[in-house]
Write a protein that holds these residues in place. Structure first.
Motif, PDB file in Angstrom:
ATOM      1  N   PHE A 154      58.134 -60.613 -46.439  1.00  0.00           N
ATOM      2  CA  PHE A 154      57.042 -60.332 -47.374  1.00  0.00           C
ATOM      3  C   PHE A 154      57.295 -60.990 -48.727  1.00  0.00           C
ATOM      4  N   THR A 155      56.211 -61.317 -49.412  1.00  0.00           N
ATOM      5  CA  THR A 155      56.352 -61.941 -50.731  1.00  0.00           C
ATOM      6  C   THR A 155      56.648 -60.855 -51.779  1.00  0.00           C
ATOM      7  N   GLN A 156      57.048 -61.331 -52.948  1.00  0.00           N
ATOM      8  CA  GLN A 156      57.296 -60.416 -54.062  1.00  0.00           C
ATOM      9  C   GLN A 156      56.027 -59.604 -54.359  1.00  0.00           C
ATOM     10  N   PHE A 157      54.886 -60.284 -54.347  1.00  0.00           N
ATOM     11  CA  PHE A 157      53.615 -59.620 -54.615  1.00  0.00           C
ATOM     12  C   PHE A 157      53.363 -58.507 -53.591  1.00  0.00           C
ATOM     13  N   GLU A 158      53.637 -58.803 -52.323  1.00  0.00           N
ATOM     14  CA  GLU A 158      53.359 -57.820 -51.268  1.00  0.00           C
ATOM     15  C   GLU A 158      54.266 -56.585 -51.379  1.00  0.00           C
ATOM     16  N   VAL A 159      55.539 -56.789 -51.732  1.00  0.00           N
ATOM     17  CA  VAL A 159      56.420 -55.613 -51.814  1.00  0.00           C
ATOM     18  C   VAL A 159      56.186 -54.828 -53.105  1.00  0.00           C
ATOM     19  N   GLN A 160      55.433 -55.437 -54.023  1.00  0.00           N
ATOM     20  CA  GLN A 160      55.121 -54.686 -55.246  1.00  0.00           C
ATOM     21  C   GLN A 160      53.874 -53.828 -55.085  1.00  0.00           C
ATOM     22  N   ARG A 161      53.213 -53.952 -53.938  1.00  0.00           N
ATOM     23  CA  ARG A 161      51.977 -53.192 -53.733  1.00  0.00           C
ATOM     24  C   ARG A 161      52.245 -51.986 -52.855  1.00  0.00           C
ATOM     25  N   GLY A 162      52.365 -50.821 -53.449  1.00  0.00           N
ATOM     26  CA  GLY A 162      52.430 -49.569 -52.691  1.00  0.00           C
ATOM     27  C   GLY A 162      53.814 -49.134 -52.252  1.00  0.00           C
ATOM     28  N   GLN A 166      62.662 -47.523 -54.381  1.00  0.00           N
ATOM     29  CA  GLN A 166      63.832 -47.079 -53.606  1.00  0.00           C
ATOM     30  C   GLN A 166      63.723 -47.553 -52.161  1.00  0.00           C
ATOM     31  N   MET A 167      62.493 -47.569 -51.629  1.00  0.00           N
ATOM     32  CA  MET A 167      62.312 -48.019 -50.242  1.00  0.00           C
ATOM     33  C   MET A 167      62.542 -49.523 -50.152  1.00  0.00           C
ATOM     34  N   LEU A 168      62.100 -50.239 -51.172  1.00  0.00           N
ATOM     35  CA  LEU A 168      62.337 -51.683 -51.196  1.00  0.00           C
ATOM     36  C   LEU A 168      63.842 -51.947 -51.132  1.00  0.00           C
ATOM     37  N   MET A 169      64.568 -51.229 -51.973  1.00  0.00           N
ATOM     38  CA  MET A 169      66.020 -51.439 -52.040  1.00  0.00           C
ATOM     39  C   MET A 169      66.707 -51.020 -50.733  1.00  0.00           C
ATOM     40  N   HIS A 170      66.192 -49.977 -50.136  1.00  0.00           N
ATOM     41  CA  HIS A 170      66.836 -49.439 -48.936  1.00  0.00           C
ATOM     42  C   HIS A 170      66.539 -50.257 -47.679  1.00  0.00           C
ATOM     43  N   TYR A 171      65.294 -50.704 -47.554  1.00  0.00           N
ATOM     44  CA  TYR A 171      64.883 -51.288 -46.276  1.00  0.00           C
ATOM     45  C   TYR A 171      64.709 -52.814 -46.276  1.00  0.00           C
ATOM     46  N   PHE A 172      64.838 -53.436 -47.445  1.00  0.00           N
ATOM     47  CA  PHE A 172      64.570 -54.882 -47.495  1.00  0.00           C
ATOM     48  C   PHE A 172      65.754 -55.618 -48.122  1.00  0.00           C
ATOM     49  N   THR A 173      65.935 -56.856 -47.687  1.00  0.00           N
ATOM     50  CA  THR A 173      66.921 -57.703 -48.377  1.00  0.00           C
ATOM     51  C   THR A 173      66.202 -58.950 -48.864  1.00  0.00           C
ATOM     52  N   GLN A 174      66.636 -59.396 -50.040  1.00  0.00           N
ATOM     53  CA  GLN A 174      65.968 -60.539 -50.633  1.00  0.00           C
ATOM     54  C   GLN A 174      66.421 -61.821 -49.930  1.00  0.00           C
ATOM     55  N   GLN A 175      65.458 -62.660 -49.657  1.00  0.00           N
ATOM     56  CA  GLN A 175      65.767 -63.929 -49.016  1.00  0.00           C
ATOM     57  C   GLN A 175      64.956 -64.997 -49.741  1.00  0.00           C
ATOM     58  N   ASP A 176      65.627 -65.780 -50.571  1.00  0.00           N
ATOM     59  CA  ASP A 176      64.955 -66.724 -51.482  1.00  0.00           C
ATOM     60  C   ASP A 176      63.887 -65.961 -52.271  1.00  0.00           C
TER      61      ASP A 176
END
Ligand SMILES: C[S@@+](CC[C@H](N)C(=O)[O-])C[C@H]1O[C@@H](n2cnc3c(N)ncnc32)[C@H](O)[C@@H]1O
Length: 275
Positions: A154-162, A166-176
């Motif tokens: 997902f893009t930065q924009f998409e993970v910023q919507r909703g 804490q869920m972002l940090m827990h379930y996602f890892t940044q890739q570029d």
């Protein structure tokens, strides 16, 4: 684009995907078809339509339908359906489906934010289903969306919507400049192509169906047909959820509204098919 070409594409979309394109959507059509024409190496939209008309090439028709779908979605969209899941649906199904499994279907899952939101709820609250295994099937007509959903990128924009941070940090890892959902959540959802216009769905029976923000593109008879077919794909006692601005009013007798729970419907006992 001339009016015959507009009419041709409108008919094609309605027949293939149920999508109704009103006369004021010429701009939308042109803005979506221009990139497809370029991708196909064709000089203009007129040429694209000419090729579709002349060759009836299924691959091209499929892509035309795909680019005409509207795929707006975001994590935990509208919030309340996910509260309904936690507060009203899982407690009931944990009892009713004990010794079996709970099957959830996201019937127009776009790029995956809706089924992945459900997966996060389940992962965060394992007690909700009382140990009953849960299967999440997510479908869409768009190959483009399904591919993205399966990737779980997902893009930065998409993970910023909703999505709570804490869920972002827990379930996602940044890739570029993107965020990748954890393998554990990705494994919880299985994505398949399905056109809601198909005469039969053949996905087995479901206990919960998310049918949100897709019927808005269909005309009333099509909405009725799709809702009745969805009802035919559900277990007795099943739940169906619609979008915040949607309602079944005047469209089907297959579902009953629930008191005090907006957007949540119960499969009517008259519509329940005994396996
Ligand atoms: C606006 S999105 C809704 C996504 C998600 N349910 C939500 O509410 O956030 C609508 C989705 O419906 C899909 N769609 C449109 N027509 C369809 C059809 N005939 N069969 C299956 N999916 C369809 C589109 O490809 C699109 O991804």
């Amino acid at each position: 684009m001339n009016s015959q070409d507009f009419e041709f594409v409108s008919q094609l979309l309605r027949k293939r995907a149920g999508i109704v394109l009103t006369g004021d959507k010429m701009y939308l059509l042109e803005s979506r078809l221009a990139p497809l024409a370029r991708k196909e190496g064709l000089p203009s939209i007129d040429d694209l339509i000419h090729v579709v008309r002349a060759r009836r090439d299924e691959r091209l028709i499929n892509q035309l339908v795909d680019v005409m779908t509207t795929n707006e979605t975001f994590f935990f969209r509208d919030k309340t359906p996910f509260e309904h899941l936690k507060e009203a649906i899982f407690p009931v199904l944990a009892q009713a489906r004990r010794g079996s499994r709970i099957r959830i279907w996201c019937a127009a899952s776009s790029t995956g934010q809706e089924p992945y939101s459900i997966a996060m709820i389940l992962d965060q609250n394992p007690a909700l289903t009382g140990g009953v295994p849960v299967e999440i099937i997510a479908t869409d007509i768009s190959d483009r969306c399904l591919e993205r959903a399966r990737q779980g990128l997902f893009t930065q924009f998409e993970v910023q919507r909703g999505l709570p941070v804490q869920m972002l940090m827990h379930y996602f890892t940044q890739q570029d400049d993107h965020w990748r959902i954890s393998e554990r959540l990705r494994q919880m959802v299985s994505f398949r192509k399905l056109n809601l216009m198909d005469p039969a769905y053949n996905l087995g029976r479901f206990d919960v169906v998310f049918c949100r923000n897709v019927l808005i593109y269909f005309d009333v008879p099509t909405k009725t047909e799709v809702l009745d077919r969805i009802a035919g794909s559900m277990n007795p006692g099943g739940f169906m959820l619609m979008g915040a601005a949607e309602s079944i009013a005047g469209m089907t007798q297959s579902f009953d509204v629930t008191q005090d729970r907006r957007g949540l419907y119960k499969l009517a006992s008259r519509a329940a098919k005994v396996a």
